[in-house]
Design a protein around this motif. Structure first.
Motif, PDB file in Angstrom:
ATOM      1  N   VAL A  61       0.837  -1.209   0.000  1.00 48.95           N
ATOM      2  CA  VAL A  61       0.000   0.000   0.000  1.00 48.95           C
ATOM      3  C   VAL A  61       0.871   1.258   0.000  1.00 48.95           C
ATOM      4  O   VAL A  61       0.635   2.204  -0.770  1.00 48.95           O
ATOM      5  CB  VAL A  61      -0.963  -0.015   1.206  1.00 48.95           C
ATOM      6  N   ILE A 128       3.939   3.678  13.932  1.00 49.67           N
ATOM      7  CA  ILE A 128       3.136   3.512  12.700  1.00 49.67           C
ATOM      8  C   ILE A 128       3.790   4.277  11.552  1.00 49.67           C
ATOM      9  O   ILE A 128       3.901   3.778  10.435  1.00 49.67           O
ATOM     10  CB  ILE A 128       1.685   3.999  12.936  1.00 49.67           C
ATOM     11  N   PRO A 136       1.716  -2.309   7.807  1.00 46.83           N
ATOM     12  CA  PRO A 136       0.601  -1.401   7.520  1.00 46.83           C
ATOM     13  C   PRO A 136       0.714  -0.107   8.306  1.00 46.83           C
ATOM     14  O   PRO A 136       1.062  -0.113   9.478  1.00 46.83           O
ATOM     15  CB  PRO A 136      -0.617  -2.207   7.957  1.00 46.83           C
ATOM     16  N   GLY A 137       0.413   0.994   7.640  1.00 44.25           N
ATOM     17  CA  GLY A 137       0.541   2.300   8.277  1.00 44.25           C
ATOM     18  C   GLY A 137       1.243   3.239   7.331  1.00 44.25           C
ATOM     19  O   GLY A 137       1.384   2.953   6.151  1.00 44.25           O
ATOM     20  N   PHE A 140       0.303   9.464   7.066  1.00 44.67           N
ATOM     21  CA  PHE A 140      -1.007  10.017   7.430  1.00 44.67           C
ATOM     22  C   PHE A 140      -1.580   9.289   8.643  1.00 44.67           C
ATOM     23  O   PHE A 140      -2.075   9.921   9.577  1.00 44.67           O
ATOM     24  CB  PHE A 140      -1.972   9.912   6.247  1.00 44.67           C
ATOM     25  N   GLN A 141      -1.484   7.961   8.636  1.00 52.18           N
ATOM     26  CA  GLN A 141      -2.005   7.175   9.756  1.00 52.18           C
ATOM     27  C   GLN A 141      -1.298   7.565  11.055  1.00 52.18           C
ATOM     28  O   GLN A 141      -1.934   7.784  12.088  1.00 52.18           O
ATOM     29  CB  GLN A 141      -1.801   5.681   9.501  1.00 52.18           C
ATOM     30  N   ALA A 144      -2.309  11.166  12.130  1.00 48.69           N
ATOM     31  CA  ALA A 144      -3.662  11.237  12.691  1.00 48.69           C
ATOM     32  C   ALA A 144      -3.693  10.641  14.091  1.00 48.69           C
ATOM     33  O   ALA A 144      -4.375  11.159  14.981  1.00 48.69           O
ATOM     34  CB  ALA A 144      -4.638  10.500  11.773  1.00 48.69           C
ATOM     35  N   THR A 145      -2.925   9.553  14.305  1.00 51.48           N
ATOM     36  CA  THR A 145      -2.870   8.953  15.639  1.00 51.48           C
ATOM     37  C   THR A 145      -2.187   9.905  16.619  1.00 51.48           C
ATOM     38  O   THR A 145      -2.651  10.079  17.749  1.00 51.48           O
ATOM     39  CB  THR A 145      -2.113   7.611  15.580  1.00 51.48           C
ATOM     40  N   ALA A 147      -2.139  13.058  16.543  1.00 48.84           N
ATOM     41  CA  ALA A 147      -2.966  14.232  16.812  1.00 48.84           C
ATOM     42  C   ALA A 147      -3.977  13.973  17.915  1.00 48.84           C
ATOM     43  O   ALA A 147      -4.541  14.922  18.473  1.00 48.84           O
ATOM     44  CB  ALA A 147      -3.685  14.659  15.535  1.00 48.84           C
ATOM     45  N   VAL A 148      -4.227  12.690  18.258  1.00 49.11           N
ATOM     46  CA  VAL A 148      -5.156  12.386  19.353  1.00 49.11           C
ATOM     47  C   VAL A 148      -4.570  12.878  20.686  1.00 49.11           C
ATOM     48  O   VAL A 148      -5.310  13.331  21.561  1.00 49.11           O
ATOM     49  CB  VAL A 148      -5.458  10.870  19.392  1.00 49.11           C
ATOM     50  N   LEU A 151      -5.179  16.547  21.351  1.00 49.76           N
ATOM     51  CA  LEU A 151      -6.628  16.717  21.536  1.00 49.76           C
ATOM     52  C   LEU A 151      -7.031  16.326  22.956  1.00 49.76           C
ATOM     53  O   LEU A 151      -7.782  17.052  23.625  1.00 49.76           O
ATOM     54  CB  LEU A 151      -7.378  15.864  20.510  1.00 49.76           C
ATOM     55  N   ILE A 155      -8.571  18.872  25.951  1.00 47.07           N
ATOM     56  CA  ILE A 155      -9.850  18.718  26.634  1.00 47.07           C
ATOM     57  C   ILE A 155      -9.633  18.460  28.121  1.00 47.07           C
ATOM     58  O   ILE A 155     -10.327  19.025  28.964  1.00 47.07           O
ATOM     59  CB  ILE A 155     -10.662  17.581  25.982  1.00 47.07           C
ATOM     60  N   PHE A 244      -3.648  18.874  12.149  1.00 46.12           N
ATOM     61  CA  PHE A 244      -4.787  18.581  13.022  1.00 46.12           C
ATOM     62  C   PHE A 244      -4.694  19.388  14.316  1.00 46.12           C
ATOM     63  O   PHE A 244      -5.701  19.901  14.808  1.00 46.12           O
ATOM     64  CB  PHE A 244      -4.849  17.087  13.341  1.00 46.12           C
ATOM     65  N   PHE A 248      -7.471  21.891  16.154  1.00 44.60           N
ATOM     66  CA  PHE A 248      -7.979  21.726  17.527  1.00 44.60           C
ATOM     67  C   PHE A 248      -7.707  22.965  18.354  1.00 44.60           C
ATOM     68  O   PHE A 248      -8.550  23.391  19.154  1.00 44.60           O
ATOM     69  CB  PHE A 248      -7.351  20.503  18.192  1.00 44.60           C
ATOM     70  N   ILE A 251     -10.390  25.527  17.298  1.00 43.87           N
ATOM     71  CA  ILE A 251     -11.788  25.353  17.691  1.00 43.87           C
ATOM     72  C   ILE A 251     -11.970  25.375  19.200  1.00 43.87           C
ATOM     73  O   ILE A 251     -13.094  25.501  19.667  1.00 43.87           O
ATOM     74  CB  ILE A 251     -12.438  24.072  17.111  1.00 43.87           C
TER      75      ILE A 251
END
Lengths: 267, 80
Positions: A61, A128, A136-137, A140-141, A144-145, A147-148, A151, A155, A244, A248, A251
């Motif tokens: 991939v 990743i 696999p990974g 982008f993967q 995105a991970t 960026a959690v 976030l 919060i 990302f 965050f 917002i």
């Protein structure tokens, strides 16, 4: 309206279920045969015996995403970059807002759990992204991970905690631009390497091609890096993670930061 | 294997139905996240681990969190 929508969904559900029960077994099952294009991709993804065609990455991939159709991915990254630029433009004109007094964020238990898990999230994300050419990974993967983690901190610890730690919008924008510049440089690096030697090369070239004998090394010190793929993945990782995080940060800006400006305009 | 995937997709339809019909927006986001979790499982069953790895952080983590932040800035219950 409510009932019509519900009815449509229920009907679709019943029809779909009946389809699966009756005819799907005969008609909708995917073919067991691999298409000829897919055969070439699988054959050439990692093939040291065909050095002029292979990507030297066991991950099919990632080979497709960053080599066989690399230009698509570069444009995807550019589109994502423009989307972030758009959201930054929406969040312009914010007046300086002060930190409210009192205790911010959630309870001590949640904060302690987040302190541990945020580090683990970053570690998994880095794994990743950096092993994107082996397992696999990919960039982008991984991004995105990763960026959690900001976030969760936003919060659970509050917006101001992240800003006090130095994770500001400007720093993230710098990281994001650095990532995109990295992708741009890696895309033409083989061409730049070939230029002084008088050999011609292609944009987004990774390994040597039949009419261009230059390429990035597939191994560094015995470790497989698959030429450009590793550099693409790490650049994309920073670009996506920072992108990302900017969204965050924007917002979660308190509304009074915008209201104050309106009040100034009224006066 | 295919039957498990088909069953999972049926459960995702139910989750989507509740996500649409729910008036409480916070609950609707939770139903949407359940649907995303089932989709991630379906991607895994269809042997697409690359998609699973991007789907789990985006659709189960980032997207519900962003929507929840936005809901907290507006109203929690949808009005007719």
């Amino acid at each position: 309206m409510k009932h019509v929508l519900g009815l449509i969904i229920i009907l679709l559900f019943i029809i779909g279920f009946s389809l699966v029960l009756t005819v799907a077994g005969n008609y909708i099952l995917p073919s067991q045969e691999i298409r000829s294009l897919a055969k070439y991709y699988l054959y050439l993804a990692y093939n040291p015996w065909h050095r002029n065609f292979t990507v030297m990455s066991p991950e099919a991939v990632t080979s497709i995403v960053w080599d066989f159709r690399g230009l698509d991915t570069v444009f995807e990254t550019a589109v994502f970059y423009l989307a972030i630029i758009g959201s930054i433009a929406l969040g312009r004109g914010i007046v300086k807002y002060s930190k409210p007094s009192g205790k911010l964020g959630l309870s001590l238990i949640v904060k302690t759990v987040t302190r541990i898990s945020a580090v683990m999230i970053i570690a998994v994300a880095a794994s990743i992204a950096l092993h994107g050419h082996l397992t696999p990974g990919g960039g982008f993967q991984g991004g995105a991970t990763a960026a959690v983690a900001p976030l969760l901190i936003l919060i659970i610890f509050s917006h101001y905690y992240l800003l006090e730690k130095g994770v500001t919008k400007d720093l993230m924008l710098f990281l994001r631009s650095l990532g995109l510049t990295g992708i741009g440089i890696v895309a033409i690096i083989v061409y730049l390497m070939a230029l002084p030697q008088g050999i011609h090369a292609y944009v987004l070239q990774n390994q040597p091609k039949p009419d261009s004998s230059i390429g990035l090394p597939a191994y560094i010190d015995g470790q497989l890096i698959s030429g450009t793929l590793w550099f693409f993945n790490i650049s994309e990782f920073f670009a996506v993670m920072a992108g990302f995080t900017i969204v965050f940060l924007l917002i979660t800006i308190p509304e009074r930061a915008f209201k104050k400006e309106e009040e100034v305009e009224r006066q | 294997m295919l039957l498990v995937t088909a069953l999972a997709s049926i459960f995702s339809v139910i989750a989507v139905y509740y996500a649409i019909m729910e008036k409480n927006l916070v609950r609707a986001v939770v139903f949407s996240a359940i649907q995303s979790t089932i989709y991630a499982f379906i991607y895994y069953m269809l042997m697409a681990p690359d998609i699973v790895l991007v789907y789990i952080p985006v659709a189960v983590g980032l997207y519900p969190a962003v929507i929840l932040i936005l809901i907290s800035k507006t109203e929690k219950v949808e009005k007719q």
